[in-house]
Design an enzyme around this catalytic site. Structure first.
Site, PDB file in Angstrom:
ATOM      1  N   LYS A  52       0.842  -1.198   0.000  1.00  0.00           N
ATOM      2  CA  LYS A  52       0.000   0.000   0.000  1.00  0.00           C
ATOM      3  C   LYS A  52       0.877   1.248   0.000  1.00  0.00           C
ATOM      4  O   LYS A  52       0.638   2.205  -0.735  1.00  0.00           O
ATOM      5  CB  LYS A  52      -0.924  -0.008   1.237  1.00  0.00           C
ATOM      6  CG  LYS A  52      -2.065  -0.994   1.100  1.00  0.00           C
ATOM      7  CD  LYS A  52      -2.838  -1.196   2.398  1.00  0.00           C
ATOM      8  CE  LYS A  52      -3.905  -2.273   2.197  1.00  0.00           C
ATOM      9  NZ  LYS A  52      -4.632  -2.647   3.407  1.00  0.00           N
ATOM     10  N   GLN A  96      -4.926  -1.369   9.627  1.00  0.00           N
ATOM     11  CA  GLN A  96      -4.818  -2.682   8.978  1.00  0.00           C
ATOM     12  C   GLN A  96      -5.434  -3.767   9.864  1.00  0.00           C
ATOM     13  O   GLN A  96      -5.083  -3.902  11.032  1.00  0.00           O
ATOM     14  CB  GLN A  96      -3.331  -2.997   8.690  1.00  0.00           C
ATOM     15  CG  GLN A  96      -3.101  -4.306   7.965  1.00  0.00           C
ATOM     16  CD  GLN A  96      -3.711  -4.333   6.564  1.00  0.00           C
ATOM     17  OE1 GLN A  96      -3.567  -3.383   5.791  1.00  0.00           O
ATOM     18  NE2 GLN A  96      -4.404  -5.411   6.235  1.00  0.00           N
ATOM     19  N   ASP A 119     -11.372   2.857   4.022  1.00  0.00           N
ATOM     20  CA  ASP A 119     -11.793   1.469   3.874  1.00  0.00           C
ATOM     21  C   ASP A 119     -13.301   1.359   3.679  1.00  0.00           C
ATOM     22  O   ASP A 119     -13.805   0.299   3.298  1.00  0.00           O
ATOM     23  CB  ASP A 119     -11.395   0.661   5.121  1.00  0.00           C
ATOM     24  CG  ASP A 119     -10.185  -0.228   4.867  1.00  0.00           C
ATOM     25  OD1 ASP A 119      -9.935  -0.542   3.692  1.00  0.00           O
ATOM     26  OD2 ASP A 119      -9.520  -0.608   5.849  1.00  0.00           O
TER      27      ASP A 119
END
Ligand code: NAD
Length: 281
Positions: A52, A96, A119
């Site tokens: 990422k 995460q 997200d």
């Protein structure tokens, strides 16, 4: 059969995003910023986060990874999220997953400002998506959606079957396709006749976590099949779709690996840029 090349699609999307970041820099004299919080030292999470960060840098975003040891207190994480919520240089925040057991996942998700929730997991974004309002959309289904639209721009009246009803994949994917006027069925582990449901579908999105569950005789001729699954097996990484046999029936199919995965990360960058743009209005 069209082999949907996720690596190529992701590279093209990153190229577009790079251009957009450069235009935003000229316009606002600043660039969107993505901050990732990584807790513990689980190998897959470390790899995801590294990828990422690499992709974010590649398109010109300001990116930062904040690492904590496995034993970090929940409060430390919540305080850091609050600090990032108030930091103007941070456009998007991602924690995460999975988290260590002593940290409440839902509390963490809800602590992130919905406007920075890249997200798309915050209940506010989930609600906005299901109401058809502007929202951050979870990265994996967003990537699937973009790949489906490239194959078939007009989805009006198509029958779409989600295999799996997770908050991460099946449910948001269903919302995106519903918005495109598909007739959507969401199936799951208690569905009575999964094969019969799939056979009706013009579009199948499989996000289950069972190696090669979807067989050729479940797939209508010329259906579009998107395979989200990532399963470690004796013969390597395979998806939730029996690739070889389904490729003989489907109109278009994503491979695993090299299909949905690369697009997921590119969509995270896209979401960060969208959050930045909304914050400038
Ligand atoms: P999950 O475990 O949260 O959900 C799985 C879903 O499958 C559940 O809704 C369950 O009801 C359903 N299911 C289980 N057994 C079934 C059966 N026999 N028939 C029909 N449905 C059944 O999983 P998830 O987080 O959505 O992930 C699914 C898969 O996608 C996993 O392999 C995961 O590794 C992969 N994944 C890939 C990406 C990517 O970027 N490519 C991202 C996220 C997840």
């Amino acid at each position: 059969m069209i082999l949907i090349d996720g690596k190529k699609a992701a590279a093209e999307l990153r190229e577009e995003l790079k251009k957009e970041v450069s235009e935003l820099k000229t316009k606002y004299n600043k660039v969107p910023g993505l901050t990732v919080i990584l807790i513990g030292d689980m190998a897959p999470s470390q790899i995801y986060v590294r990828n990422k960060e690499k992709s974010a840098n590649e398109v010109g975003l300001k990116s930062e990874v904040i690492k904590y040891p496995e034993a970090v207190e929940e409060k430390t994480i919540l305080d850091k999220i609050e600090e990032l919520n108030n930091d103007e240089t941070v456009s998007g925040i991602l924690v995460q997953l999975p988290l260590p057991k002593h940290i409440d996942k839902q509390k963490v998700i809800e602590a992130i400002a919905p406007s920075k929730d890249v997200d798309g997991f915050h209940p506010m974004n989930v609600g906005n998506l299901s109401s058809g309002y502007e929202s951050s959309v979870p990265c994996t289904p967003l990537g699937c959606y973009l790949m489906i639209k490239k194959i078939e721009p007009n989805l009006n009246g198509k029958k779409a079957v989600m295999v799996g009803r997770s908050n991460l994949n099946g449910k948001p994917m269903a919302q995106l396709l519903l918005k495109e006027n598909c007739t959507v069925t969401i199936t799951h582990s208690k569905t009575k006749d999964l094969k019969a449901e799939c056979l009706e579908a013009d579009i199948i999105v499989a996000a289950v976590g069972i190696p090669e569950l979807v067989k050729a005789d479940w797939v209508k001729k010329d259906a579009i099949v998107i395979d989200v699954g990532i399963n470690k097996t004796d013969k390597g990484i395979v998806g939730d779709v029996a690739f070889e046999e389904v490729s003989k029936v489907a109109k278009a199919l994503t491979p695993v690996p090299g299909g949905v995965g690369p697009m997921t990360i590119a969509c995270l960058l896209k979401n960060t840029i969208e959050c930045f743009k909304r914050s400038q209005r």
